[in-house]
Design a protein around this motif. Structure first.
Motif, mmCIF file in Angstrom:
data_model
loop_
_atom_site.group_PDB
_atom_site.id
_atom_site.type_symbol
_atom_site.label_atom_id
_atom_site.label_comp_id
_atom_site.label_asym_id
_atom_site.label_seq_id
_atom_site.Cartn_x
_atom_site.Cartn_y
_atom_site.Cartn_z
ATOM 1 N N UNK A 86 0.817 -1.218 0.000
ATOM 2 C CA UNK A 86 0.000 0.000 0.000
ATOM 3 C C UNK A 86 0.852 1.269 0.000
ATOM 4 N N UNK A 87 2.164 1.098 -0.082
ATOM 5 C CA UNK A 87 3.038 2.257 -0.164
ATOM 6 C C UNK A 87 3.349 2.891 1.164
ATOM 7 N N UNK A 88 3.122 2.145 2.259
ATOM 8 C CA UNK A 88 3.341 2.701 3.590
ATOM 9 C C UNK A 88 4.685 2.285 4.188
ATOM 10 N N UNK A 89 5.519 1.606 3.425
ATOM 11 C CA UNK A 89 6.798 1.160 3.949
ATOM 12 C C UNK A 89 7.691 2.333 4.336
ATOM 13 N N UNK A 90 8.431 2.174 5.420
ATOM 14 C CA UNK A 90 9.340 3.227 5.886
ATOM 15 C C UNK A 90 10.726 2.630 6.087
ATOM 16 N N UNK A 91 11.668 3.492 6.403
ATOM 17 C CA UNK A 91 13.035 3.030 6.629
ATOM 18 C C UNK A 91 13.125 2.095 7.826
ATOM 19 N N UNK A 92 12.088 2.065 8.662
ATOM 20 C CA UNK A 92 12.091 1.187 9.838
ATOM 21 C C UNK A 92 11.310 -0.104 9.611
ATOM 22 N N UNK A 93 10.760 -0.319 8.414
ATOM 23 C CA UNK A 93 9.956 -1.517 8.154
ATOM 24 C C UNK A 93 10.799 -2.780 8.292
#
Length: 528
Positions: A86-93
């Motif tokens: 959904x495009x919600x990935x972050x550098x902390x995923x």
């Protein structure tokens, strides 16, 4: 009491005296682990060290890569893949970090092997070189994934200590591809084609063909693939369905597989892929096909369903289709289930796997059939089915695609594609120059052929990146099957699960934040 104290003192002084006479008394070799002081002495030691690198090969995780593409939906709402889709990935995923960590753990093991293997005093240099070739191939396997997922990454070719690990920098991805090409070429020279259940020459050359195709180095990709083809060491397994069942294990089509054994080294691919109804007491249906991949399968006459002359009937969408569709996907009430029943996913019915019958049933109306073997029905989390990571069909399609991109369209391109299309259990009409002779027409055909032949085997995420199609196929609401409702023909829509793709950011994953906290020299990819 005083006598006891004197005895204790005497014993203590005696120990000190003995230690003084034997200064190396406490310099013992640990007995709870293997020490380098006693290892790297025999060929058996070298084999043990090489064996330690093999478990890093992908297993059930192959589905998770397609689960980040347009062809599979991650069906469990709390799975880590969902935020990435959904495009919600972050550098902390966590998914980003786990891929990075797993790859570099393997590379560390491989580098430790390469740093120490020459200490082994062994007259059989051929055996030593063979083991080197196996480990170099396993290391390259990880670098291929790192390059495709992250782009520029640290290129580590020997062991480093903790302090050095805090200062490494990212090397250009072109240098990663150079290293992969060089290492796999050397490995192929050292490896025999047939190497028992271990990595052989075909795996090294096949991975080189894959890597060079991904890198856009089409001449190298075509050359590596042609070497395999000309060797005549491999052939397509006649039955496409059985290829992914126990019957097809270790067939002549397989160049590389992750090997498993029930009760010893098992996995849960059945429990991951099978319909919910076929996994008593479990969840199942972790990844489910979308309509996007179903629509790519042509009709049995070879024409795409979009062609007015194909004979496609939307009211009977599964009639007269490419047989690989039936072998790869649980489609409708016509598909047999491992328990002897029939698959039923029509919403609003009491079918075996009707959409929304449970939170774990398929959300799209489809389920993966590859690797769902009825032998695993009674113990779905104890499968010993080998997972294929590289097979001859991929090599043929890599050769065809590379030659098309080079503009070297000759009969060998048609032959390669038609071998795959005319597998005994598939038998689609051949592609001929009369059907397609231009690079653009053949490019479209080979991409479609690759998408259906290799469906759910972990390739789609990388393919839509290198073809630069992701921003076209990823955004929007995932769609499922068509069905009849109150006289109308409707399609399942997964509203509320909009996928997104930012072409300025999402073609590469971010360098994990935890890595950058430990090493500030690691730069970040654009957009994160």
């Amino acid at each position: 009491m005083k006598k006891l104290q004197y005895k204790v003192l005497w014993v203590a002084l005696s120990i000190v005296g003995v230690m003084g006479c034997q200064p190396d008394l406490l310099e013992t070799i640990p007995n709870d682990r293997i020490s380098k002081e006693i290892f790297w002495q025999t060929l058996e030691d070298a084999e043990f060290a090489a064996n330690a690198v093999y478990p890093s090969l992908d297993g059930t995780s192959i589905f998770s890569y397609d689960g980040l593409s347009d062809h599979l939906l991650t069906n469990h709402p709390f799975n880590a893949n969902v935020e990435l889709q959904r495009g919600f990935g972050t550098i902390a995923s966590g998914r980003y970090f786990n891929e990075w960590q797993d790859a570099y753990q393997t590379i560390r093991r491989a580098n430790d092997f390469m740093d120490n293997i020459d200490q082994v005093e062994e007259s059989d240099q051929e055996a030593i070189n063979r083991l080197k070739g196996e480990v170099m191939t396993l290391r390259a396997y990880q670098y291929i994934k790192l390059a495709m997922l992250f782009g520029d990454v640290p290129l580590l070719t020997s062991g480093i200590d903790i302090e050095a690990g805090r200062t490494v920098t990212r090397d250009p991805v072109s240098e990663i591809w150079d290293f992969i090409s060089s290492d796999l070429s050397q490995a192929a020279e050292w490896l025999p084609y047939q190497n028992g259940s271990r990595i052989g020459k075909g795996a090294a050359l096949g991975l080189k063909a894959r890597a060079m195709l991904y890198a856009g180095r089409f001449a190298e990709a075509a050359a590596a693939a042609k070497t395999i083809i000309d060797s005549q060491e491999y052939a397509l397994y006649p039955d496409y369905f059985e290829l992914f069942q126990y019957e097809g294990e270790n067939s002549q089509e397989v160049l590389l597989a992750r090997e498993f054994a029930a009760d010893v080294n098992s996995h849960n691919i059945y429990a991951t892929a099978a319909p919910w109804s076929q996994i008593p007491g479990s969840t199942g249906s972790l990844y489910v096909p979308t309509q996007a991949v179903i629509d790519l399968y042509p009709m049995a006459n070879g024409l795409p369903i979009s062609d007015p002359e194909s004979g496609y009937d939307q009211l009977n969408p599964f009639e007269n289709r490419d047989p690989r569709l039936y072998h790869s996907v649980f489609l409708s009430e016509r598909t047999p289930l491992p328990d002897g029943g029939t698959y039923g996913s029509t919403p609003g019915t009491d079918g075996s796997d009707a959409v929304q019958i449970t939170v774990y049933s398929t959300a799209t109306g489809y389920n993966i059939r590859k690797y769902v073997d009825e032998e695993d029905y009674t113990n779905p989390s104890n499968s010993g089915l080998n997972i294929i990571l590289l097979r001859y069909a991929e090599v043929l399609l890599t050769y065809a695609e590379a030659k098309i991109e080079l503009g070297e369209i000759d009969q060998s391109v048609y032959d390669a594609m038609n071998q795959v299309r005319q597998r005994e259990s598939v038998d689609l009409p051949p592609i001929t120059p009369e059907i397609a002779d231009s690079a653009s027409e053949l490019r479209e055909l080979v991409r479609t052929e690759r998408s259906v032949e290799l469906a759910f085997e972990g390739f789609r995420l990388f393919d839509i990146r290198r073809w630069e199609l992701a921003e076209q196929v990823m955004p929007g609401v995932p769609m499922g099957r068509y069905y009849e409702e109150e006289g109308d023909w409707v399609q399942i829509r997964l509203d509320g699960f909009d996928r997104s793709f930012d072409p300025g950011r999402d073609y590469l994953w971010p360098i994990p934040q935890r890595e950058r906290e430990l090493n500030t020299n690691l730069t970040q990819n654009a957009g994160y």
